[in-house]
Design a protein around this motif. Structure first.
Motif, PDB file in Angstrom:
ATOM      1  N   THR A 180      -0.882  -4.092  -8.742  1.00  0.00           N
ATOM      2  CA  THR A 180      -1.946  -4.261  -7.748  1.00  0.00           C
ATOM      3  C   THR A 180      -2.700  -5.566  -7.977  1.00  0.00           C
ATOM      4  N   LYS A 205      -5.629   5.610  -3.314  1.00  0.00           N
ATOM      5  CA  LYS A 205      -4.348   6.243  -3.632  1.00  0.00           C
ATOM      6  C   LYS A 205      -4.545   7.608  -4.298  1.00  0.00           C
ATOM      7  N   ALA A 227       0.817  -1.216   0.000  1.00  0.00           N
ATOM      8  CA  ALA A 227       0.000   0.000   0.000  1.00  0.00           C
ATOM      9  C   ALA A 227       0.848   1.263   0.000  1.00  0.00           C
ATOM     10  N   HIS A 284      -8.512   0.289  -4.427  1.00  0.00           N
ATOM     11  CA  HIS A 284      -7.152   0.683  -4.056  1.00  0.00           C
ATOM     12  C   HIS A 284      -6.720   1.915  -4.854  1.00  0.00           C
TER      13      HIS A 284
END
Length: 233
Positions: free
Chosen positions: A35, A72, A26, A68
């Motif tokens: 990912t 981010k 992460a 994710h």
């Protein structure tokens, strides 16, 4: 899988290592390919992820990768660190993950935007027989005294009425009331003064009122009873 037995013991170390690597990942810049590869290595194809306070949920690896990416984009400078992981029976574990970063949008409703924030997430995990994560349910951990997080107390007090109407915010307030000191509990409860009837009608906020009644002295919640006078319940 009930119990787990020898099968769980055989993969427990690998399961812990996989999840630690996922947390370390992460901290890297987002890459769609990397990912997905990380998720293929560490999770099952039907991996289910949820984060209560953010009202975010995903089913499957690709939706998890998309989530994710969103995280981010909103907090590109976020850094995570595994504090501890408690391996339990039945292919389960609890992981405590410290994070620090700046959110450009209000993904975490109790924290301000464009300000460095920090906290601890508790992830409740379930693994398959090969040690891959099948389900992950995350929520903010308030194990530390809330007095140590003045920015949290300040925001909760200022935004209690709005947060109480959201499922994630409702859970945050309930946990905060459980662990806060008496003065902070009273401050949070009194934010509903004048709006008790409306909060009681909300499927989410009514649980916050109940938590106040259970955790505060009667004198601090007397105003709630007074606002119900003359109204049918």
């Amino acid at each position: 899988i009930a119990g787990g037995g020898p099968e769980w013991e055989a993969v427990k170390a690998a399961a812990e290592d996989r999840f630690v690597l996922m947390i370390e990942f992460a901290n890297h810049p987002f890459s769609p390919e990397a990912t997905l590869h990380m998720l293929e290595e560490g999770t099952t194809s039907d991996y289910h992820y949820s984060w209560q306070e953010c009202d975010r949920e995903s089913h499957g690896r690709q939706p998890a990768a998309d989530l994710h990416r969103e995280f981010k984009q909103i907090a590109p400078d976020v850094r995570c660190r595994m504090q501890r992981i408690v391996m339990e029976e039945g292919f389960k574990a609890r992981a405590y993950i410290a994070f620090e970063g700046t959110q450009s949008q209000q993904m975490l409703p109790i924290f301000p935007v464009n300000t460095k924030i920090r906290g601890v997430i508790c992830s409740e995990l379930e693994f398959d027989v090969e040690g891959r994560v099948r389900t992950e349910s995350a929520h903010l951990s308030f194990e530390a005294p809330l007095e140590a997080h003045q920015v949290v107390i300040s925001y909760l007090a200022k935004s209690a009425q709005q947060l109480a109407l959201r499922e994630g915010g409702c859970r945050i307030l309930q946990r905060a009331i459980e662990v806060a000191g008496q003065e902070e509990r009273a401050t949070l409860a009194h934010r509903f003064r004048g709006d008790v009837w409306q909060a009681a009608a909300s499927p989410q906020a009514n649980f916050v009122l109940q938590k106040c009644v259970v955790n505060l002295p009667p004198r601090e919640v007397l105003f709630m009873a007074e606002e119900f006078k003359g109204r049918a319940v």
